[in-house]
Every structure is written in C-alpha cells, then in structure tokens.
Design an enzyme around this catalytic site. Structure first.
Site, PDB file in Angstrom:
ATOM      1  N   ALA A  68      14.398  18.143  26.981  1.00 42.82           N
ATOM      2  CA  ALA A  68      14.000  18.654  28.296  1.00 42.82           C
ATOM      3  C   ALA A  68      14.063  20.172  28.312  1.00 42.82           C
ATOM      4  CB  ALA A  68      14.933  18.096  29.381  1.00 42.82           C
ATOM      5  N   GLU A  96      10.229   8.185  20.932  1.00 43.73           N
ATOM      6  CA  GLU A  96       9.423   7.351  21.816  1.00 43.73           C
ATOM      7  C   GLU A  96       9.028   8.211  22.996  1.00 43.73           C
ATOM      8  OE1 GLU A  96      12.534   4.810  21.876  1.00 43.73           O
ATOM      9  OE2 GLU A  96      11.727   3.463  20.367  1.00 43.73           O
ATOM     10  N   TYR A 108       4.703  17.073  20.166  1.00 43.33           N
ATOM     11  CA  TYR A 108       5.064  16.371  18.925  1.00 43.33           C
ATOM     12  C   TYR A 108       3.922  16.449  17.908  1.00 43.33           C
ATOM     13  CZ  TYR A 108       9.047  14.682  21.583  1.00 43.33           C
ATOM     14  OH  TYR A 108      10.193  14.619  22.323  1.00 43.33           O
TER      15      TYR A 108
HETATM   16  C1  LIG Z   1       7.627  18.340  27.006  1.00 37.98           C
HETATM   17  C2  LIG Z   1       8.529  19.581  27.202  1.00 37.98           C
HETATM   18  C3  LIG Z   1       9.870  19.306  26.558  1.00 37.98           C
HETATM   19  C4  LIG Z   1       7.840  20.771  26.519  1.00 37.98           C
HETATM   20  O1  LIG Z   1       8.718  21.894  26.606  1.00 37.98           O
HETATM   21  P1  LIG Z   1       8.179  23.402  26.419  1.00 37.98           P
HETATM   22  O2  LIG Z   1       9.323  24.264  26.064  1.00 37.98           O
HETATM   23  O3  LIG Z   1       7.372  23.773  27.604  1.00 37.98           O
HETATM   24  O4  LIG Z   1       7.190  23.238  25.164  1.00 37.98           O
HETATM   25  P2  LIG Z   1       6.761  24.418  24.156  1.00 37.98           P
HETATM   26  O5  LIG Z   1       6.549  25.671  24.947  1.00 37.98           O
HETATM   27  O6  LIG Z   1       7.699  24.467  23.008  1.00 37.98           O
HETATM   28  O7  LIG Z   1       5.347  23.867  23.693  1.00 37.98           O
HETATM   29  C5  LIG Z   1       5.011  23.706  22.326  1.00 37.98           C
HETATM   30  C6  LIG Z   1       3.618  23.075  22.274  1.00 37.98           C
HETATM   31  O8  LIG Z   1       3.615  21.785  22.904  1.00 37.98           O
HETATM   32  C7  LIG Z   1       2.376  21.575  23.620  1.00 37.98           C
HETATM   33  N1  LIG Z   1       2.638  21.569  25.066  1.00 37.98           N
HETATM   34  C8  LIG Z   1       3.818  21.751  25.687  1.00 37.98           C
HETATM   35  N2  LIG Z   1       3.653  21.683  27.020  1.00 37.98           N
HETATM   36  C9  LIG Z   1       2.349  21.442  27.240  1.00 37.98           C
HETATM   37  C10 LIG Z   1       1.563  21.268  28.433  1.00 37.98           C
HETATM   38  N3  LIG Z   1       2.098  21.354  29.672  1.00 37.98           N
HETATM   39  N4  LIG Z   1       0.226  21.036  28.286  1.00 37.98           N
HETATM   40  C11 LIG Z   1      -0.343  20.964  27.072  1.00 37.98           C
HETATM   41  N5  LIG Z   1       0.349  21.146  25.895  1.00 37.98           N
HETATM   42  C12 LIG Z   1       1.672  21.366  25.992  1.00 37.98           C
HETATM   43  C13 LIG Z   1       1.508  22.775  23.251  1.00 37.98           C
HETATM   44  O9  LIG Z   1       0.810  22.455  22.052  1.00 37.98           O
HETATM   45  C14 LIG Z   1       2.554  23.850  23.003  1.00 37.98           C
HETATM   46  O10 LIG Z   1       2.091  24.900  22.189  1.00 37.98           O
HETATM   47  P3  LIG Z   1       1.341  26.166  22.870  1.00 37.98           P
HETATM   48  O11 LIG Z   1       2.136  26.579  24.090  1.00 37.98           O
HETATM   49  O12 LIG Z   1       1.370  27.189  21.768  1.00 37.98           O
HETATM   50  O13 LIG Z   1      -0.029  25.672  23.225  1.00 37.98           O
HETATM   51  C15 LIG Z   1       8.700  19.918  28.705  1.00 37.98           C
HETATM   52  O14 LIG Z   1       7.422  19.938  29.330  1.00 37.98           O
HETATM   53  C16 LIG Z   1       9.593  18.954  29.447  1.00 37.98           C
HETATM   54  O15 LIG Z   1      10.806  19.147  29.533  1.00 37.98           O
HETATM   55  N6  LIG Z   1       8.995  17.898  30.048  1.00 37.98           N
HETATM   56  C17 LIG Z   1       9.760  16.896  30.804  1.00 37.98           C
HETATM   57  C18 LIG Z   1      10.653  16.073  29.895  1.00 37.98           C
HETATM   58  C19 LIG Z   1       9.887  15.394  28.783  1.00 37.98           C
HETATM   59  O16 LIG Z   1       8.761  14.926  28.952  1.00 37.98           O
HETATM   60  N7  LIG Z   1      10.556  15.309  27.611  1.00 37.98           N
HETATM   61  C20 LIG Z   1      10.009  14.652  26.443  1.00 37.98           C
HETATM   62  C21 LIG Z   1      10.378  13.217  26.447  1.00 37.98           C
HETATM   63  S1  LIG Z   1       9.877  12.406  24.927  1.00 37.98           S
END
Ligand SMILES: CC(C)(COP(=O)(O)OP(=O)(O)OC[C@H]1O[C@@H](n2cnc3c(N)ncnc32)[C@H](O)[C@@H]1OP(=O)(O)O)[C@@H](O)C(=O)NCCC(=O)NCCS
Length: 135
Positions: A68, A96, A108
């Site tokens: 998260a 998952e 991922y």
């Molecule tokens: C999924 C989550 C962990 C991503 O965290 P984050 O720090 O924003 O992700 P990052 O900045 O490291 O993103 C890395 C890459 O992932 C992809 N990505 C991440 N968020 C994205 C979005 N909102 N839309 C599209 N691609 C996305 C992109 O490819 C991104 O690379 P880029 O920014 O250079 O295009 C965050 O949105 C989150 O906490 N979501 C709610 C909880 C969740 O879903 N956890 C995963 C459960 S399996």
C-alpha cells in the site's frame, strides 16, 4: 525517500495506511499479528510513512501479502522501490491481485511479473484474483 524494515513503533501508522487502501477487511489485532509474523518494509517520505510492503517468506517462494502507498504519495515510484528491496530475488515471488485493480496489475507487469492463473471469487462473490509470478 528512505526504505527500511518496520519497527513496532510503526504499527499504528501502518494500520492507518492499510485502512486507507480499502483492501483486506482485517481486524487491527490480526493486522498486528501479520506484522509480527512476516517481513515488512516501510517507505518514509519527508518524515511521513508513505507506503509499506508485507512479505511472506517460505522455504521455496515469497508472497506479497500486502502492498500500500498513501494516496498522497502515489505515482512517485514508492511501490516499485518497496518491491525492488527484494531484488535480486532469491526465490520466486507471487502475488494475488484483484483482476479489476489495474493500478496494481500495471505495477507488477512493469516489474516483470507474469499472470499464471486465477482464483474465482477469491475476494467475495464475483471478485476474482489474478495470480502473478516473478522469476
Ligand atoms: C498499487 C499501488 C501500491 C501503487 O503504488 P505507487 O507508489 O503509486 O506505484 P509506483 O509509483 O511505484 O508505480 C510504478 C508503476 O506502476 C504502474 N502504476 C501505478 N499506479 C498506476 C495507476 N494509477 N495507473 C496506471 N499505472 C499505474 C505504472 O506503470 C507505474 O510506473 P510509471 O509511474 O512510471 O508509469 C497504490 O496505488 C496503492 O496503494 N493502491 C491501493 C492498494 C493496492 O491496490 N495494493 C496492491 C494490492 S495487490
């Protein structure tokens, strides 16, 4: 940004952050047990706990159980950096992810995870999981 192993003092902030995701309807005590039983890395950004990843380590593989990032700090590479603390991988890494969670699936995929199967109704009725594997 600093990435470090979590400490017991991080518990309340981790719980608050976990609740912001709306994922995994844990009770706080169960969440606390997971923190004790598994490996957790936290990302600290400008003094604030901005994200965490919780990993289950087994003999032959690892699982991403929770990941998260605080909505305030998203799209700045924090999740990618948290997962990269596990690199180079010593064993296969699995996750998952709900098949509607495109943000996480994109993340991922960019790290090289491949879809290897699904789990029907894993998150509840009509809520399916995609299983992804790296290495
Ligand atoms: C999924 C989550 C962990 C991503 O965290 P984050 O720090 O924003 O992700 P990052 O900045 O490291 O993103 C890395 C890459 O992932 C992809 N990505 C991440 N968020 C994205 C979005 N909102 N839309 C599209 N691609 C996305 C992109 O490819 C991104 O690379 P880029 O920014 O250079 O295009 C965050 O949105 C989150 O906490 N979501 C709610 C909880 C969740 O879903 N956890 C995963 C459960 S399996």
């Amino acid at each position: 940004m600093v990435i470090r192993p979590h400490t017991p003092d991080d518990g309340p902030a981790l719980w608050t952050l976990h609740q912001k995701t709306g994922l995994s309807p844990f009770h706080q005590s169960e969440f606390g047990n997971w923190l004790k039983q598994h490996i957790t890395w936290v990302a600290v950004w400008q003094g604030n706990l901005a994200g965490f990843v919780l990993i289950q380590d087994t003999l032959d593989h690892q699982d991403v159980l929770l990941l998260a990032v605080d909505p305030l700090y998203r799209r700045q590479g924090i999740a990618r950096s948290l997962l990269q603390t596990l690199f180079p991988l010593k064993k296969p890494l699995f996750v998952e992810v709900e098949d509607t969670n495109t943000d996480a699936m994109n993340l991922y995929q960019t790290l090289g995870f491949q879809p290897i199967g699904g789990r029907h109704n894993y998150y509840g009725p009509s809520r399916h999981a995609l299983v992804m594997r790296l290495q």
